[in-house]
Design a protein around this motif. Structure first.
Motif, PDB file in Angstrom:
ATOM      1  N   VAL A 171      32.452  39.856  36.028  1.00 60.58           N
ATOM      2  CA  VAL A 171      33.082  38.746  36.383  1.00 60.58           C
ATOM      3  C   VAL A 171      34.420  39.208  36.678  1.00 60.58           C
ATOM      4  O   VAL A 171      35.168  38.999  37.521  1.00 60.58           O
ATOM      5  CB  VAL A 171      32.697  37.315  36.058  1.00 60.58           C
ATOM      6  N   ALA A 172      34.949  39.701  35.540  1.00 60.25           N
ATOM      7  CA  ALA A 172      36.326  39.942  35.161  1.00 60.25           C
ATOM      8  C   ALA A 172      36.827  41.376  36.201  1.00 60.25           C
ATOM      9  O   ALA A 172      37.888  40.996  36.695  1.00 60.25           O
ATOM     10  CB  ALA A 172      36.470  40.604  33.757  1.00 60.25           C
ATOM     11  N   GLU A 173      35.875  41.912  36.252  1.00 60.79           N
ATOM     12  CA  GLU A 173      36.153  43.172  37.131  1.00 60.79           C
ATOM     13  C   GLU A 173      36.164  42.396  38.754  1.00 60.79           C
ATOM     14  O   GLU A 173      37.162  42.984  39.255  1.00 60.79           O
ATOM     15  CB  GLU A 173      34.910  44.190  37.445  1.00 60.79           C
ATOM     16  N   LYS A 174      35.462  41.598  39.038  1.00 53.22           N
ATOM     17  CA  LYS A 174      35.353  41.194  40.406  1.00 53.22           C
ATOM     18  C   LYS A 174      36.905  40.206  40.634  1.00 53.22           C
ATOM     19  O   LYS A 174      37.325  40.350  41.883  1.00 53.22           O
ATOM     20  CB  LYS A 174      34.137  40.125  40.602  1.00 53.22           C
ATOM     21  N   LEU A 175      37.061  39.483  39.581  1.00 49.16           N
ATOM     22  CA  LEU A 175      38.322  38.642  39.661  1.00 49.16           C
ATOM     23  C   LEU A 175      39.421  39.712  39.857  1.00 49.16           C
ATOM     24  O   LEU A 175      40.425  39.276  40.814  1.00 49.16           O
ATOM     25  CB  LEU A 175      38.565  37.863  38.507  1.00 49.16           C
ATOM     26  N   LEU A 176      39.502  40.791  39.082  1.00 46.46           N
ATOM     27  CA  LEU A 176      40.801  41.535  39.386  1.00 46.46           C
ATOM     28  C   LEU A 176      40.769  42.320  40.720  1.00 46.46           C
ATOM     29  O   LEU A 176      41.555  42.387  41.355  1.00 46.46           O
ATOM     30  CB  LEU A 176      40.589  42.795  38.438  1.00 46.46           C
ATOM     31  N   LEU A 177      39.482  42.530  40.941  1.00 48.56           N
ATOM     32  CA  LEU A 177      39.591  43.042  42.679  1.00 48.56           C
ATOM     33  C   LEU A 177      39.863  42.469  43.533  1.00 48.56           C
ATOM     34  O   LEU A 177      40.529  42.872  44.546  1.00 48.56           O
ATOM     35  CB  LEU A 177      37.846  43.483  42.767  1.00 48.56           C
ATOM     36  N   PHE A 178      39.677  40.866  43.435  1.00 44.09           N
ATOM     37  CA  PHE A 178      40.260  39.991  44.394  1.00 44.09           C
ATOM     38  C   PHE A 178      41.606  39.666  44.106  1.00 44.09           C
ATOM     39  O   PHE A 178      42.236  38.915  44.448  1.00 44.09           O
ATOM     40  CB  PHE A 178      39.426  38.601  43.963  1.00 44.09           C
ATOM     41  N   GLY A 179      42.020  40.383  43.061  1.00 47.45           N
ATOM     42  CA  GLY A 179      43.739  40.402  42.951  1.00 47.45           C
ATOM     43  C   GLY A 179      44.331  39.505  42.029  1.00 47.45           C
ATOM     44  O   GLY A 179      45.467  38.878  42.104  1.00 47.45           O
ATOM     45  N   CYS A 180      43.403  38.799  41.160  1.00 49.78           N
ATOM     46  CA  CYS A 180      44.047  37.804  40.227  1.00 49.78           C
ATOM     47  C   CYS A 180      45.083  38.253  39.138  1.00 49.78           C
ATOM     48  O   CYS A 180      45.040  39.349  38.931  1.00 49.78           O
ATOM     49  CB  CYS A 180      42.625  37.203  39.582  1.00 49.78           C
ATOM     50  N   ASP A 181      45.733  37.118  38.983  1.00 52.44           N
ATOM     51  CA  ASP A 181      47.071  37.306  37.851  1.00 52.44           C
ATOM     52  C   ASP A 181      46.289  37.616  36.585  1.00 52.44           C
ATOM     53  O   ASP A 181      45.854  36.567  36.008  1.00 52.44           O
ATOM     54  CB  ASP A 181      48.046  36.371  38.111  1.00 52.44           C
ATOM     55  N   LYS A 182      46.348  38.799  35.728  1.00 48.89           N
ATOM     56  CA  LYS A 182      45.965  38.863  34.504  1.00 48.89           C
ATOM     57  C   LYS A 182      46.992  38.588  33.488  1.00 48.89           C
ATOM     58  O   LYS A 182      46.581  38.406  32.250  1.00 48.89           O
ATOM     59  CB  LYS A 182      45.417  40.150  34.213  1.00 48.89           C
ATOM     60  N   PHE A 183      48.175  38.252  33.975  1.00 43.89           N
ATOM     61  CA  PHE A 183      49.326  38.112  32.988  1.00 43.89           C
ATOM     62  C   PHE A 183      49.634  36.396  32.671  1.00 43.89           C
ATOM     63  O   PHE A 183      50.329  35.970  31.964  1.00 43.89           O
ATOM     64  CB  PHE A 183      50.594  38.566  33.338  1.00 43.89           C
ATOM     65  N   LEU A 241      41.321  29.723  45.148  1.00 48.46           N
ATOM     66  CA  LEU A 241      40.907  29.245  43.574  1.00 48.46           C
ATOM     67  C   LEU A 241      41.171  30.321  42.525  1.00 48.46           C
ATOM     68  O   LEU A 241      41.265  30.083  41.326  1.00 48.46           O
ATOM     69  CB  LEU A 241      39.268  29.423  43.913  1.00 48.46           C
ATOM     70  N   ILE A 242      41.636  31.769  43.052  1.00 50.86           N
ATOM     71  CA  ILE A 242      41.622  32.510  42.157  1.00 50.86           C
ATOM     72  C   ILE A 242      42.280  32.384  40.732  1.00 50.86           C
ATOM     73  O   ILE A 242      41.906  32.823  39.515  1.00 50.86           O
ATOM     74  CB  ILE A 242      42.164  34.072  42.742  1.00 50.86           C
ATOM     75  N   ASN A 243      43.661  31.918  40.988  1.00 52.53           N
ATOM     76  CA  ASN A 243      44.328  31.857  39.673  1.00 52.53           C
ATOM     77  C   ASN A 243      44.629  30.309  39.252  1.00 52.53           C
ATOM     78  O   ASN A 243      45.325  29.820  38.381  1.00 52.53           O
ATOM     79  CB  ASN A 243      45.754  32.529  40.100  1.00 52.53           C
TER      80      ASN A 243
END
Ligand SMILES: NC(=O)c1ccc[n+]([C@@H]2O[C@H](COP(=O)([O-])OP(=O)(O)OC[C@H]3O[C@@H](n4cnc5c(N)ncnc54)[C@H](O)[C@@H]3O)[C@@H](O)[C@H]2O)c1
Ligand SMILES: [Mg+2]
Ligand SMILES: [Mg+2]
Ligand SMILES: [Mg+2]
Ligand SMILES: [Zn+2]
Length: 459
Positions: free
Chosen positions: A61-73, A38-40
């Motif tokens: 939530v943003a921190e958690k998503l980054l921790l799960f390796g989401c694509d921030k770009f 679901l992440i990206n």
């Protein structure tokens, strides 16, 4: 795959995106643990969970998503990253999280290495402890405490020493700090004004070692500021340090402090300036006395109306000023103006005092029209900045013009112009001074221009 299965998947995605948008950390975590793919993913709005969390300011939530390796770009249909979205909506803590330069964001977003929207003069390093201001016994005890820190002001300028840090965060000036023994004679003088600033903020307990924990049992140092009319040269001799002075031009010199010290000076200078300008009661003209650690002045005339009920004349002033970057209807130019007193080629955002009974949006429209003749439509708040000259609050906005002809108010503005994005980028990032010069980074005017450029950096 059946259509039923497909819609169940879609439903799960929408639930996930909705949880991110609402800031429901536990639901986001559970759904991600069960279905990492679901992440990206984007829903029908074309936004990822990170973008939605960034839009609504949900840091955890943003921190958690980054921790799960989401694509921030990844970008939405307007080519905005989650960073752009957080910046636009003024969620600077999330922009800080997403914009860390170490992972290459700085390459993509030129402003990412500067704390976005943490404007100069706005860092709070002291806990103001407003509840203690009425505790006379505590305040008196703290004034003579050997750990207490005093700032010394003369003519509303703090005593500083010049250093050469070479580091913009650290600044080229440092405040001179005094202890009780060094200023106790000044505290006795009737003309001295002493105000309580707050106590040093403690570090988070989880990061401190056991010896630090024992130390933190005693209260952190309390800070006061003193304004005195004693001879400035004699005051300078009190300091053990070399190269000390009271800066002559606050507008220019106070911008050389570190971010931390600038925040303390913004608070101290504005309150001290209020005492120096409001020594008599604005209601009856009678004498007044200082109370509540410097955060109140009460009239000594027992007949005075200001003693009945709560009156704003008794409390320190803040003067709201709107400052706006007006964007051309084509989206690619911005309106900047210059006053006669500005240094050569400097252009800045238009600004003006908010008037009584006026909304911020109306003040933006009125001041823009008065100063440039340009009519403004939508107005968007971005960030604000305490500006202790002596006590303005600069309220930074982006605004979109609906007319483009310029007719300046010559009493206030010498020239106003539409500047194309490329010229702004050249001045801001390449230091090209040939067309125009932008105000220094410590001003909110500079940060508004940077904000506009960065908002569209990957369009
Ligand atoms: N930090 C920044 O980036 C930045 C940039 C621009 C301006 N500023 C500050 O904003 C302030 C206001 O901008 P402006 O001068 O363009 O305002 P403005 O356009 O409203 O014009 C100023 C005039 O308004 C009148 N005025 C009305 N209320 C006032 C009040 N409470 N205090 C003083 N004058 C008042 C005075 O006649 C003054 O000359 C400036 O004094 C400046 O210190 C800061
Ligand atoms: Mg103005
Ligand atoms: Mg004006
Ligand atoms: Mg005005
Ligand atoms: Zn009075």
């Amino acid at each position: 795959m059946t259509s039923l299965q497909l819609s169940a998947k879609e439903e799960m995605l929408e639930t996930f995106l909705d949880a991110a948008a609402r800031g429901d950390l536990s639901q986001v975590s559970t759904l991600l643990s069960n279905t990492p793919s679901l992440i990206n993913q984007t829903g029908h709005s074309g936004w990822t969970a990170l973008m939605l969390a960034a839009r609504n300011g949900h840091h955890h939530v943003a921190e958690k998503l980054l921790l799960f390796g989401c694509d921030k770009f990844s970008v939405n249909s307007s080519s905005q990253t989650a960073y752009d979205i957080a910046t636009f909506w003024g969620h600077r803590h999330i922009a800080g999280l997403l914009g860390r330069a170490a992972d290459g964001c700085g390459r993509i977003l030129p402003g990412a290495d500067l704390h976005p929207h943490e404007n100069y003069f706005s860092r709070e390093t002291l806990d103001r402890q407003s509840g203690r201001r009425t505790d006379k016994v505590w305040l008196e005890a703290k004034q003579s405490d050997s750990e207490t820190v005093y700032l010394l002001f003369s003519n509303l300028s703090p005593m500083v020493r010049t250093v050469c840090s070479g580091n913009t965060e650290q600044g080229d000036m440092k405040l001179c700090l005094f202890r009780f023994e060094e200023v106790k004679d000044l505290l006795q003088k009737p003309s001295t004004v002493t105000i309580f600033l707050g106590i040093e903020k403690t570090k988070s307990p989880s990061s401190s070692s056991s010896s630090e924990k024992a130390e933190s049992l005693s209260e952190p140092p309390v800070w006061f500021a003193i304004n005195t009319d004693e001879d400035a040269a004699a005051l300078l001799e009190r300091c053990r340090e070399k190269n000390c002075s009271f800066p002559r031009s606050p507008n220019r010199d106070l911008l050389k402090l570190s971010e931390e010290e600038a925040g303390v000076v913004a608070q101290a200078r504005s309150v001290l300036a209020w005492h120096s300008r409001y020594s008599f009661c604005p209601t009856c003209g009678g004498a007044t006395k200082m109370e509540e650690g410097g955060y109140k002045r009460s009239c000594l005339n027992s007949e005075c109306r200001s003693l009945q009920g709560v009156h704003n004349t008794c409390y320190p002033r803040v003067d709201p000023v709107v400052i706006m970057l007006v964007i051309h209807p084509d989206g690619n130019q911005c309106l900047l103006g210059r006053k006669k007193v500005f240094p050569v080629r400097m252009f800045s955002c238009l600004a003006g005092f908010v008037e009584p009974g006026e909304t911020l949006e109306e003040a933006v429209r009125r001041e823009t029209e008065e100063e440039s003749g340009v009519t403004v439509g939508p107005v968007q708040y971005v960030s604000c900045q305490p500006w202790p000259m002596p006590s303005n609050l600069m309220i930074g906005c982006l605004a979109v013009a609906v007319s483009t002809d310029i007719k300046v108010d010559e009493k206030e503005i010498e020239e106003a112009r539409w500047f194309p994005r490329q010229q702004v980028i050249d001045s801001l990032f390449r230091g090209d001074r040939s067309v125009f010069v932008i105000p220094p980074r410590q001003t909110i005017a500079h940060q508004l221009v940077r904000h506009w450029i960065c908002m569209n950096s990957n369009l």
